[in-house]
Every structure is written in structure tokens, then in C-alpha cells.
Design an enzyme around this catalytic site. Structure first.
Site, PDB file in Angstrom:
ATOM      1  N   HIS A  72       0.756  -1.084  -0.229  1.00 56.83           N
ATOM      2  CA  HIS A  72      -0.437  -0.070  -0.179  1.00 56.83           C
ATOM      3  C   HIS A  72       1.490   0.831  -0.272  1.00 56.83           C
ATOM      4  O   HIS A  72       1.883   1.220   0.385  1.00 56.83           O
ATOM      5  CB  HIS A  72      -0.940  -0.145   1.434  1.00 56.83           C
ATOM      6  N   GLU A  99       1.332   4.027   1.616  1.00 54.00           N
ATOM      7  CA  GLU A  99       1.898   3.789   3.744  1.00 54.00           C
ATOM      8  C   GLU A  99       2.696   2.954   3.220  1.00 54.00           C
ATOM      9  O   GLU A  99       3.856   3.387   3.818  1.00 54.00           O
ATOM     10  CB  GLU A  99       0.481   3.909   3.780  1.00 54.00           C
ATOM     11  N   CYS A 128      -5.857   1.752   5.841  1.00 56.38           N
ATOM     12  CA  CYS A 128      -6.644   1.066   6.566  1.00 56.38           C
ATOM     13  C   CYS A 128      -5.979   0.479   7.666  1.00 56.38           C
ATOM     14  O   CYS A 128      -4.910   1.198   7.873  1.00 56.38           O
ATOM     15  CB  CYS A 128      -6.293  -0.547   5.658  1.00 56.38           C
ATOM     16  N   CYS A 156      -2.645   0.152   7.176  1.00 52.54           N
ATOM     17  CA  CYS A 156      -1.459   0.922   7.172  1.00 52.54           C
ATOM     18  C   CYS A 156      -1.363   1.337   8.943  1.00 52.54           C
ATOM     19  O   CYS A 156      -0.659   1.868   8.960  1.00 52.54           O
ATOM     20  CB  CYS A 156      -1.695   1.726   6.260  1.00 52.54           C
TER      21      CYS A 156
END
Length: 149
Positions: free
Chosen positions: A48, A50, A78, A81
């Protein structure tokens, strides 16, 4: 300025067919890590925006802790993260659009600033939120058109 860069990174993700999310990590007023969603290209469910940005920032600092850093993300992180952000001891999180389905910071859970954890992140939401939301809506509308839905 930093959220604008995150939006540029989201556009880069979109060009590769990934969900358009971008993130930058800022420390002492400069970007030390950046990334965009790439789980499909990298065959990595953790890739992801991040996470990618934090990996690069940690390498730049030579430390897995990102004390005093701020993460700018185009979408609410999410739970994976958000947990990584807390674990890395990030000081501040700034995000644009809420993720009503998977949001781990405001929409579904409140991991980043939970008093149950040993570190709380200062959270700012809605920065360039309309733009961040528009990018995602355009992407998913195009995906539905291509699928014929």
C-alpha cells in the site's frame, strides 16, 4: 504542497492500473519517503502507498522508528497501514478522503489515536479531500465501464 505530491503519486498508481492512492513521509520539512499503491505490480498484498513510503523513509533515516514524521496520504489508511503507522511512532497523519469500507483511522476503526495503544498519532483529515475523492471515484467508475457494469 505535500498532499499535492501525494496526489501526483496517486495518479502514477492509476496509470499502472492500481487503485490510485499516494503517500509521502515528511521529516524536518522535507520528503524522505514516498510511494503509491502497487500490490498488483509487486505481487505484494502489503504494498500500500503508506507502507511503501514508510519503508523508504525508514531506510532514509536508518531507523524503523519515524519519530517526528508526518505522513500525507490521499486516502484514509486501512487497519494494516494504521497499525504500521502507530508501530513506527509516526507523529502525525494527514489524509484526504475517508475510506468508508476499510478505513482504519476514522471510518471503521480508530487505530491511529486509540488510547488502548502505547502511541497515539495526531490525525488531520479532509486535506484536499474533494480532489482525493474525485480521483478514486473516476478510477472506479472507469473500471465499472470497462467491465460493462
Amino acid at each position: 504542497m505535500f498532499m499535492r505530491r501525494a496526489i501526483e503519486l496517486a495518479a502514477a498508481a492509476e496509470r499502472t492500473g492500481e487503485v490510485p492512492v499516494g503517500a509521502v513521509v515528511v521529516h524536518d520539512g522535507r520528503i524522505i519517503g514516498e510511494g503509491f499503491n502497487s500490490p498488483i505490480a509487486d505481487c505484494d498484498p502489503t504494498a500500500h502507498a503508506e507502507i511503501v513510503a514508510m519503508r523508504r523513509a525508514a531506510q532514509a533515516l536508518g531507523n524503523y522508528r519515524l519519530d517526528g514524521a508526518t505522513i500525507y496520504a490521499t486516502l484514509e489508511p486501512c487497519i494494516m497501514c494504521a497499525g504500521a503507522i502507530v508501530h513506527a511512532r509516526v507523529g502525525r497523519l494527514v489524509f484526504g478522503a475517508r475510506d468508508l469500507r476499510f478505513g482504519g483511522v476514522r471510518s471503521k476503526f480508530r487505530l491511529a489515536d486509540s488510547e488502548l495503544l502505547n502511541h497515539q498519532v495526531d490525525v488531520v483529515e479532509g486535506v484536499l479531500g474533494a480532489e482525493c475523492t474525485q480521483i478514486l471515484q473516476r478510477f472506479f467508475t472507469q473500471k465499472r465501464i470497462l467491465k460493462g457494469d
